[in-house]
Every structure is written in structure tokens, then in C-alpha cells.
Design an enzyme around this catalytic site. Structure first.
Site, PDB file in Angstrom:
ATOM      1  N   ASP A  70       0.800  -1.218   0.000  1.00 49.54           N
ATOM      2  CA  ASP A  70       0.000   0.000   0.000  1.00 49.54           C
ATOM      3  C   ASP A  70       0.835   1.271   0.000  1.00 49.54           C
ATOM      4  OD1 ASP A  70       0.832  -0.415   2.612  1.00 49.54           O
ATOM      5  OD2 ASP A  70      -1.174  -0.411   3.481  1.00 49.54           O
ATOM      6  N   ASP A 480       3.336   0.653  13.135  1.00 44.51           N
ATOM      7  CA  ASP A 480       2.585  -0.598  13.109  1.00 44.51           C
ATOM      8  C   ASP A 480       3.210  -1.744  13.887  1.00 44.51           C
ATOM      9  OD1 ASP A 480       0.644   0.589  11.534  1.00 44.51           O
ATOM     10  OD2 ASP A 480       1.559  -0.078   9.671  1.00 44.51           O
TER      11      ASP A 480
END
Length: 884
Positions: A70, A480
């Protein structure tokens, strides 16, 4: 858990940080002195670390596969090494959004051709429109077709697809589904030009959250997939039947039966859900569709699987469970091209207790699950998992049943069976790529083995980096997955930072004179936002938050580790002695300031906010604003104090509509001098001094001499060497940089989605070589010619040219004959041309100067014969070079 990642520079974008406009200067600065050096770049291995929403196998060539991420570019699978090769490292600073890949398509007619639809955000966060990249050499080099709209590789709905597709019969025809109400687009010249399909009737209407004022969740997710029925065409003629998925719960699937001339809503289709995927089994005449009530990749509470019979127009709900029993949507969808009737799907949004994968061998009439309950909460798995190659995938967790660690996955929107091997399957998750090579064991009642298939694919977003003078060479703060302590850059660490395990680590520091003391801050849904280590980051314990803290912010350790200053989100700047059991508010400094420490004076700390520099000399209790003026007015700034130099501070940052560059202070921030030879700078770091130099080496991500790059200075910024090249740019590198205090020339560079890159000098160039004696060098030279990749009909090579003489070069021209019929196609970091069999490669502006003992590198792609013999004779002007 993986969440939406946004560039640290998003707020600065509005101020024009990445606009490409020239910096406002009172007068033209003197031309900077630039030298050339050749660096070897590698990733500090983490393996994965981000969402892989798409995996695509080529349908006509075995072992040719691609993965899209992404925000971190695209990759090609290398079967020989069982690893992925990055393909979009050449994307530069101003085009950083083109590292987000919303779709990828591999040409089954000509497997050398691959296409990528790129663009990261459709709202204002990404200032540029999207593009379709096209390659005729499997991604080794690219050409770009800019689009008149944006694409969203990191937007909601990015796991749907593929939005980009090549006609399997007439491969000059491609379709692209656009978001934001821009409709369906088509190219008839192999991706060179694009036009909207005017007669396509539906641009989509689904948005995740129409009330979102940022434009992120409120964007129309648009046209989400294109699928060809290859059985309705012949080689060279356009495929007649094309299916298109639309983000519209009532009108999700359209079809053309006249090669895209006209389109109709597919009659009888189910409503109430979005069709995430549409996969056609042409041999059986079935179009399979995976539906969810939301666009993903995080959300989805209900889902269905449907099968459409293309010959009769009949629909059948083939869902493996009743809708009332779903708490997830379906997305991952694949068929076995070797075994018609075998179909698999994933419950992509089944976060708890685990994702689920379903398999049918009778076209969806019956299903089995990858795992099921024996007696709740106990479960039995049809698979085994071995994550020893990426041990951090256990997250250091000890969950209670029915949860397990490692998890089978989450956000499993990419799921593909190898079209040439029924036993191989790969699927993407929010953190890695998993795969198996004995999938058909499932059908016989045995267990299939799952392991990470992710080596080479590095997708972490980096917020901060430190390299202490002792202990581990690298500590990282990551989005993350928190961050890692690398004791060996070539090996995957055993575990990310835990106790606590931040979802994102925002800042990291160590005590300069006591590197075993380390502090980190980060984000956590519930729990403390600061942690400490007394063993160089090997083990951690949580501190206590002051009242009101909502996020990590920035943190600084005193030089001896006896006190800390913390500027968290949600609360003002605070200071403490010891390990954060009691915090006091700091006076004289605004909330949200960036904080750092002096690396010598144990009571001196620094801060910056909105153009003002702040100094504390009492351990962070009180700060005073410095009289220094002319600093950047915004908050897109990074600054650091020099190890071993009291009061020696370097500050980088700014925006194109104001002050922007690199500043230096030798009086503890009381005054700053702007370097006139640096146009823009966004990071600053220090490393071991060059041989014979008394001052530490500087590193920066900057624009110097009109060229964006990663630069090194060994003479306190008087001259600069660009150490990356056009093939190694990695989009945005503006979060952090640091040199290694133990290895001269080694530098660690942050990226937003390509992990931590580290570079080592192969030439050893140190300072500006000055003007060369002759534009055509005549000294001794050496050439290293390396074929880095080859495929049917083509190859890629790197050439390293080393100045083995005693004098510098101020320009170079290298020539060699191809003896095996090779034909040059593209080159980078050089101006290259071929006449007959002879190739001539000349310097470009930034790598003309090559010091004695230094090297310069460039690369190219070319066509090849079966043997592809290497050149054996190279000439630099009239001088014959030695061949390594």
C-alpha cells in the site's frame, strides 16, 4: 495490528514541503562542491512489516509473480532465492506518492511486460495525480503515463481488485478502474495513453464514511476490479466479454460482450454487499465473487460468496456459512487453474480469534475450513505454521484459546494459488506474506505447512533511528510493529520491542555516555506511552504517563541517562529524574515541541516549535526561547546535537514557501548559521569521522545543487557527496537518518514503506576532489560488470567504474563492445547510447567528479541472446580499464 499509515510530512505538504517549488533565498548561493561515491544499499532485515493487499501470478510463465504494497512499492518474486526483488526504488522525493500501488498487472501474452497503477492518497495528503507505470523488462525499468486523477494505494478499499487488467488476447488493451467518481479507463497502446470509457454507466457510490471531512474515508471507492473471460477471444483480437466490479451495493457487477463498446448491469445479481473480487474459471464457465458489507481492509461484518454461470446467467449463493453466522466479509479469492472446480476464499476481516480460509474442490458446493472448533474454545488446524524465519510474527504474545500465536493472519485480501502448481499458495496479511508448497495435503485430510514467504519484501514505515557507540548497531522506531534492536543487520531480529508493545513507536533515544540506557515513546490503545531499557534495548519496562497523554510524541535522554524530557501528544513537555515514575511539567516551552538533548552536558536539553528554538540548562525544568532568528516557521524540522560536542547543534527542515535548509549552531542554539550550499534539507545525522578528519561525518536527506538525494559531508558541510543514485531513491526519506559511529561511511536511512536502508561506501571517497585535470580522464581505471537479473530475451546489469589512478576525474566516458548481439534499451545514472555493437556511457552532472580511489556506478537494461556473454574490454577515453 496494522493501521492506516500517513506520512509524517502530511501537515507539511499543505505548506508546500514537497511541492518542488524553489526555496526563497535572498541571493543565489555559491555553487556547491559535489563529489561522487558509490554506495552499496541493503535493507536491515525485518522481512515484511506491512500490508500486502495484492499478489499476482503470470498466467503463461511459471514462477513469475508480483506483490503490491500500500505504501512500499511493488516486488517481483525470484524463484532461485525464494525472495522478492523491489521494483520501485527509483521513485523520487517529489513523486513519493507513487510508492503506493493500488493495482498491478502481469501480461500473459508478453511476460516481460508488467504494469503498476500508483498513487497513495486521493485526498489532499498526496499533492500529485496517480500514474500507470509500464515496464517491458519485468520492472527493472519503467516508463510512466500520468493520469488526470489521483489513485489511492493507501486508501480504504485498497484490498479490492485487481483494478488494473491486461487483455489476455490482445495485450495492447488494458483497463483501469478509478476511484473518486472518475470511472473506467482504457488504454489501447500498451499503457502509453489512457482515456475514459465514456459509455461505462456507473462510477460507484460507496464511501467508508461520507462524513469524514479529511476526504480520506469519504472518497468514493469507485471501480474496484476488471476480469476478462479469455474464452471469448482469440490471439490478437480483443476479448469480447469483460466483467467489471463497482463499489455500489445495489449494482456491483457489469459486463460487456462486445469488447467494451457497450456495458450492462449483470442481471439477477445479489445486492446489499460490495464485490471485493471477481475471479473467472473460464474452463468451467464460472465467475466467482467475494462480497462484504464494507470496503475493507479493516472493516467488514457480513459477507457472502456467489457463483455466476456465464453460459446460463444463473446465480448461486455458495457461501460456506449462513450469513447470520458471519462476522466478517469475504475478499481473498482464487481458483486452481490446474484443477478446475477448486476455489478458495478468505474471511479477511475476521480479526478475532483469527482469519479464516475456506476451500472447495466442487465449485463451491461444499467447503472445508483451515481451522475449526473441536469443543470451544479449543480448535484444530488443518495446517502447521513455522515462523522461525520471522520469529517476531508471534508478537511475543501468549493468548488464551481460541486465539493462537502466530495467527493465521488478518486483512487477508490477497490469496492466490500458483497457476502452475496446485501445491503452492501465497496470501498477504497486515504484516507479511505467508505461503505453502503442499497445499493439496488439505484435500487428503493431512496438514499443509505454512511459513513466511516474504524475504526481500521490506515494508515498514520508519519514524526514528539511532546507532549507539556500543551495543547493537541499530535501534529503530517503526509504524505498526513498534521497532527492533538489530544486533546483525543481515538477520531478522527475534522480536520487536515489547513490554510494552507499542502499535507505533514515535521517538527513540539513548544516553550518549551510557548507551545501555535507552528510552522510547509510542502509541498504544490502552497502556503507557513510554518505556525504558537498561541493557541497550534488549529488554524493556514501562514508565508512567503524566496526566492527559494520548500519544508518543518525542523524547530525549540526558547524556548520562539520569534524566529525561518528554513531549507527548495530549500533554505539555515534562521532565523527570530516574525512569519516569514521576513527571513534572516543564516551563517556558510550548506543548508539541520537538525535544532533544545535548550529548555532553547532562542538564542541557533543546526544543523547537513553530520557528523558535528553546534551551534548558536545568535538566528540562525550565526552557528559554533562543534569540536565534531565520529558522523554519513550521514544525517540519529535525535537529540533533553532535556527540562529543557541547552546544554543537544541527537543524534541518522547512518548507518551500519559507525558510528551508540546514542550520548549524556552535553556541547551544543561541545563534544559527544557515549553510548556503544546501537548498533544502529534512534530516541530519552523524557518523564516524573520515580517516584524517577531526569532525564527525554528516548525513542528510536534502536537495543540493538542484538534485534531491542522500548526502554525506566529511568537512563540516563545506562540501557534499551524493551517496545514493537515481535507481535508489525510495520515495520519501524525510523522517530520520543516522550514521554509524563505529563504521566510517555507513549510514542508516528511513523510508515510508521500504524499511530501513543502510549504505556502505565501496569507493571510500571523502571530500570534494576539486576540478579535474581533464574532462576526459586518462588515469588507470577498473570496471566491475555484474548481471543482476535476466529473463527470456532481456537482462539488467550494473557497472562500477573505479578511479584507480592518482588524480581526480571531472568527467568520464566509458565504452565497451557487446560481443553477443545485446541491444541497450534503457540506462540510469548515465547518458548511454549504442552504435553498432559499441556502447558509450557518459557521466551525468551529479556524478562527473570521481576522486582517486573512488567509484561511480550506473545500470542499464538490454536485450540478450541465450548466452549473454559479458563484455571483456572497456575503455575510458583511450585508456584500457582492468576488468574485475
Amino acid at each position: 495490528m496494522r493501521r492506516t499509515r500517513i506520512l509524517t510530512a502530511v501537515l507539511a505538504l499543505a505548506a508546500g514541503l514537497l511541492s518542488g517549488a524553489p526555496t526563497a533565498l535572498a541571493a543565489d548561493p555559491p555553487a556547491p562542491k559535489l563529489a561522487a561515491d558509490t554506495y552499496t544499499w541493503k535493507n536491515a532485515r525485518i522481512d515484511g512489516g506491512g500490508f500486502v493487499p495484492g499478489i499476482v501470478f503470470n498466467r503463461s510463465e511459471k514462477n513469475l509473480a508480483y506483490a503490491r504494497t500500500d505504501i512500499g512499492g511493488a516486488y517481483r518474486w525470484q524463484e532461485s532465492s525464494k525472495a522478492w526483488t523491489p521494483l520501485l526504488d527509483s521513485v523520487g522525493w517529489e513523486d513519493w506518492g507513487h510508492t503506493g500501488v493500488v493495482s498491478i498487472a502481469s501480461d500473459s501474452v508478453d511476460p516481460n511486460r508488467v504494469y503498476a497503477a500508483v498513487g497513495t492518497y486521493t485526498n489532499s495528503w498526496d499533492p500529485k495525480n496517480g500514474a500507470v507505470m509500464r515496464s517491458a523488462d519485468r520492472g527493472a525499468s519503467w516508463q510512466k503515463a500520468n493520469l488526470p486523477f489521483k489513485l489511492g494505494g493507501n486508501m480504504p478499499g485498497r484490498g479490492m481488485g485487481e483494478r488494473l487488467a491486461v487483455d489476455p488476447n490482445r495485450n495492447s488493451v488494458l483497463y483501469l478502474g478509478a476511484p473518486s467518481g472518475k470511472g473506467l479507463w482504457r488504454s489501447t497502446d500498451s499503457g502509453v495513453s489512457w482515456s475514459q470509457v465514456a459509455d461505462f454507466p456507473n462510477v460507484g457510490n460507496y464511501a467508508q464514511d461520507p462524513s469524514d471531512t479529511s476526504g480520506y474515508a469519504s472518497d468514493n471507492q469507485g471501480i474496484v476490479w476488471v476480469t476478462f473471460d479469455e474464452s471469448t477471444g482469440t490471439a490478437g483480437s480483443a476479448t469480447k466479454t469483460v466483467y467489471v466490479g463497482v463499489a455500489d451495493k445495489d449494482n456491483a457487477v457489469y459486463r460487456s460482450t462486445d469488447a467494451g463498446a457497450t456495458w450492462q448491469r449483470l442481471a439477477g445479481q445479489p445486492t446489499g454487499h460490495l464485490a471485493h473480487k471477481g475471479v473467472l474459471d473460464a474452463k468451467n464457465g464460472y465467475l466467482y465473487l467475494a462480497y462484504s458489507d464494507r470496503g475493507g481492509p479493516y472493516d467488514g461484518g457480513k459477507g457472502r460468496l456467489w457463483r455466476y454461470t456465464t453460459g446460463t446467467g444463473t446465480w448461486r449463493d455458495i457461501s460456506p456459512v449462513a450469513e447470520a453466522d458471519t462476522f466478517y466479509g469475504f475478499s481473498g479469492l482464487t481458483v486452481d487453474r490446474r484443477k478446475p472446480g477448486t476455489v478458495m476464499a478468505s474471511a479477511y476481516s475476521a480479526w478475532w480469534p483469527d482469519t479464516q480460509i475456506f476451500r472447495s474442490t466442487d465449485s463451491g458446493a461444499t467447503w472445508s475450513k483451515a481451522w475449526d472448533y473441536t469443543s470451544y474454545p479449543n480448535r484444530e488446524n488443518r495446517y502447521t505454521m513455522d515462523v522461525s524465519s520471522s520469529p517476531w510474527l508471534t508478537w511475543g504474545a501468549n493468548p488464551q484459546p481460541p486465539e493462537q500465536t502466530p495467527k493465521l493472519g488478518w486483512m487477508t485480501e490477497a490469496l492466490e494459488i500458483d497457476p502452475f502448481d496446485s501445491d503452492r499458495m501465497m496470501y498477504g496479511t497486515g504484516a507479511t506474506v505467508y505461503g505453502t508448497e503442499n497445499l493439496t495435503n488439505w484435500d487428503g485430510g493431512g496438514k499443509f505447512a505454512i511459513r513466511p514467504m516474504v524475504q526481500g519484501l521490506e515494508e515498514t514505515a520508519v519514524n526514528d533511528l539511532v546507532s549507539p557507540p556500543s551495543g547493537a548497531p541499530l535501534l529503530s522506531a517503526l509504524g505498526d510493529i513498534g521497532g527492533f534492536r538489530h544486533t546483525d543487520l543481515t538477520k531478522v531480529p527475534s522480536m520487536m520491542f515489547t513490554q510494552p508493545n507499542f502499535t507505533t513507536t514515535t521517538s527513540l533515544d539513548f544516553a550518549e555516555s551510557n548507551p545501555d540506557t535507552v528510552v522510547r515513546t509510542g502509541d498504544l490503545d490502552s497502556g503507557p506511552h513510554i518505556a525504558f531499557s537498561t541493557d541497550n534495548g534488549a529488554n524493556w519496562f514501562a514508565g508512567t504517563d503524566p496526566s492527559g497523554v494520548s500519544g508518543g510524541g518525542t523524547v530525549a535522554s540526558a547524556a548520562d541517562g539520569t534524566r529525561f524530557v518528554w513531549s507527548p501528544e495530549g500533554a505539555g513537555v515534562h521532565h523527570t529524574t530516574g525512569f519516569g515514575t514521576s513527571w513534572q511539567a516543564s516551563a517556558g516551552i510550548p506543548a508539541g515541541a520537538i525535544v532533544e538533548s545535548d550529548r555532553v552536558d547532562t542538564k542541557t536539553f533543546y526544543g523547537f516549535k513553530s520557528g523558535k528554538f528553546y534551551v534548558s540548562t536545568d535538566g528540562g525544568a525550565t526552557f528559554k526561547a533562543s534569540p536565534a532568528s531565520g529558522l523554519p516557521g513550521g514544525d517540519s524540522v529535525r535537529f540533533k546535537a553532535l556527540p562529543g560536542g557541547k552546544g554543537d547543534v544541527w537543524l534541518a527542515g522547512g518548507a518551500a514557501d519559507g525558510a528551508y535548509g540546514l542550520w548549524h549552531s556552535t553556541d547551544g542554539g543561541a545563534s544559527f548559521t544557515k549553510l548556503s550550499n544546501v537548498e533544502q534539507a529534512d534530516t541530519i545525522g552523524f557518523g564516524k569521522a573520515a580517516p584524517g578528519a577531526s569532525y564527525q561525518t554528516l548525513y542528510t536527506s536534502a536537495k543540493i545543487g538542484g538534485v534531491r538525494g542522500v548526502y554525506r559531508s566529511t568537512d563540516k558541510g563545506a562540501s557534499w557527496t551524493r551517496i545514493n543514485d537515481d535507481a535508489h531513491q525510495w520515495g520519501w526519506t524525510g523522517a530520520a537518518i543516522t550514521g554509524d559511529p563505529r563504521v566510517y561511511g555507513r549510514v542508516y536511512v528511513s523510508t515510508n514503506g521500504r524499511g530501513v536502508l543502510y549504505g556502505d561506501s565501496s569507493g571510500g571517497g571523502t571530500t570534494d576532489p576539486g576540478p579535474g585535470p581533464d574532462p576526459t580522464p586518462t588515469g588507470a581505471c577498473k570496471v566491475t560488470y555484474t548481471i543482476t537479473s535476466q529473463w527470456s530475451g532481456g537482462f539488467q546489469a550494473d557497472v562500477q567504474l573505479t578511479n584507480t589512478g592518482t588524480g581526480p576525474w571531472s568527467g568520464w566516458s566509458l565504452a565497451w563492445p557487446f560481443t553477443d548481439g545485446q541491444k541497450l534499451s534503457q540506462a540510469w545514472n548515465t547518458e548511454a547510447a549504442q552504435s553498432g555493437s559499441t556502447v558509450t556511457a557518459k557521466n551525468v552532472a551529479w556524478n562527473a567528479n570521481v576522486a582517486a580511489g573512488s567509484s561511480v556506478s550506473f545500470g542499464f537494461t538490454a536485450s540478450r541472446s541465450d548466452t549473454n556473454a559479458k563484455p571483456v574490454a572497456f575503455k575510458l577515453g583511450e585508456q584500457t580499464c582492468a576488468v574485475a
